[in-house]
Design a protein around this motif. Sequence first.
Motif, PDB file in Angstrom:
ATOM      1  N   ARG A   1       0.840  -1.200   0.000  1.00 50.36           N
ATOM      2  CA  ARG A   1       0.000   0.000   0.000  1.00 50.36           C
ATOM      3  C   ARG A   1       0.876   1.252   0.000  1.00 50.36           C
ATOM      4  O   ARG A   1       1.828   1.356   0.774  1.00 50.36           O
ATOM      5  CB  ARG A   1      -0.931   0.023   1.203  1.00 50.36           C
ATOM      6  N   ASP A   2       0.524   2.177  -0.900  1.00 50.98           N
ATOM      7  CA  ASP A   2       1.283   3.426  -1.026  1.00 50.98           C
ATOM      8  C   ASP A   2       0.267   4.541  -1.301  1.00 50.98           C
ATOM      9  O   ASP A   2      -0.099   4.791  -2.444  1.00 50.98           O
ATOM     10  CB  ASP A   2       2.299   3.319  -2.166  1.00 50.98           C
ATOM     11  N   ILE A   3      -0.209   5.182  -0.240  1.00 55.65           N
ATOM     12  CA  ILE A   3      -1.277   6.171  -0.374  1.00 55.65           C
ATOM     13  C   ILE A   3      -0.817   7.396  -1.156  1.00 55.65           C
ATOM     14  O   ILE A   3      -1.594   7.997  -1.909  1.00 55.65           O
ATOM     15  CB  ILE A   3      -1.840   6.569   1.013  1.00 55.65           C
ATOM     16  N   ASN A   4       0.450   7.753  -1.020  1.00 52.40           N
ATOM     17  CA  ASN A   4       0.952   8.916  -1.768  1.00 52.40           C
ATOM     18  C   ASN A   4       0.972   8.641  -3.262  1.00 52.40           C
ATOM     19  O   ASN A   4       0.609   9.500  -4.065  1.00 52.40           O
ATOM     20  CB  ASN A   4       2.347   9.304  -1.272  1.00 52.40           C
ATOM     21  N   LYS A   5       1.390   7.444  -3.640  1.00 55.64           N
ATOM     22  CA  LYS A   5       1.389   7.060  -5.052  1.00 55.64           C
ATOM     23  C   LYS A   5      -0.038   6.974  -5.568  1.00 55.64           C
ATOM     24  O   LYS A   5      -0.341   7.353  -6.706  1.00 55.64           O
ATOM     25  CB  LYS A   5       2.106   5.722  -5.242  1.00 55.64           C
ATOM     26  N   SER A   6      -0.924   6.456  -4.725  1.00 62.05           N
ATOM     27  CA  SER A   6      -2.335   6.362  -5.088  1.00 62.05           C
ATOM     28  C   SER A   6      -2.904   7.744  -5.383  1.00 62.05           C
ATOM     29  O   SER A   6      -3.556   7.957  -6.418  1.00 62.05           O
ATOM     30  CB  SER A   6      -3.127   5.707  -3.955  1.00 62.05           C
TER      31      SER A   6
END
Length: 375
Positions: free
Chosen positions: A233-238
Amino acid sequence: SQYHLGSIHILGDYVNPNVNKSIRYFMLSSDQNNLKAQLSLGDIFYKNEFIERDIEKAIHYFTLASNQNDSLAQYYIGKIYFEGKYIKRDIEKALHYLQLASNQNNVSAQYFLGSIYLKGDIIERNMKKSIHYFELAANQNHSDAQCMLGAIYSKGKYIDVDIEKAIDYFTLASNNDNYYSQFLLGELYFYGEKVKKDINKGIHYLTLSSNNGDYEAQHLLGMIYNEGIYVKRDINKSIELLTLSANQNFPQAQYCLGEIYFDRNDINKTIHYLKLAADQGHLYAQCYLGKLYLENDASKNVSQSIHYLELASNQNCANAQNFLGQLYYNGKHIEKDINKSIHYLTLAANNNNKDAQRTLGIVYFEGIYVKQDIK
């Protein structure tokens, strides 16, 4: 030569651009049957770029070039007569010129003919002819034709599914940097529909497509990185990917960003993205905004709440209909209006909303605002 003088004046490479001089020189050259001059004049009078469009003159000069067997002129004449934007549509003439161009391997004409026979809106759909022309274009490495063939064989809407052919054509187009083929390949492998599921291949093709600017791929990848099931999970990339998609006005990405920013307690960005989606008719965004404007103290706006709930209700959203019905029934945030309440509750109840059915049942059982009806 006169043709070269015309080119110099239209391009303005060595002199100030002068379209009138250019046309004059091109006409002199055309009178001597110079094919390039005829094609240039057709282009000038057709494209509405240098002077006001004159479709009759455009057709005249394209026809002169076509009579010299120029496939580009034939393609333009066919396109003009088929589209019927600037002159009365003439299907017979359109097909005649497009086929002339196609017979000379004009890839644009081949792709155009493939599209005509696929759509079936102006002339009867003919999948055999459509595939034939798309194949001609695909064999010349036309990536959109390759993509269309992939879609035809993968969807099986008009012909039987042939997933091997579909993947072959999608792969050809993808290797030609066709972003939509990359997206469709990514979807096929990621979801494992009709092919063996392969998450790595799916993400590979989705990433290629996203890097080429496809908003659907950016959205899907953004959700993959947000959920963190198949990748870390990578919220910044998302957020980065979803923002790229949202900036291309893709409402689903805008809605997802609204949800993400709500979870991050950023109400301003939440409303910003939800409004972008809702104003494009996104049902869930409309319903979400409607509730948000009423229930969140920092963004409370009753009139906006009603506005977006009504938009959602008009799209037959049972939750929005129930919410409006309860609002008008309780009279807490707006003036009580039992007629409006019953109207919206009835809509919601007919859409199997249990809360609306229960409230309507109470209304008819008590008989305070309407005639009692125990049944």
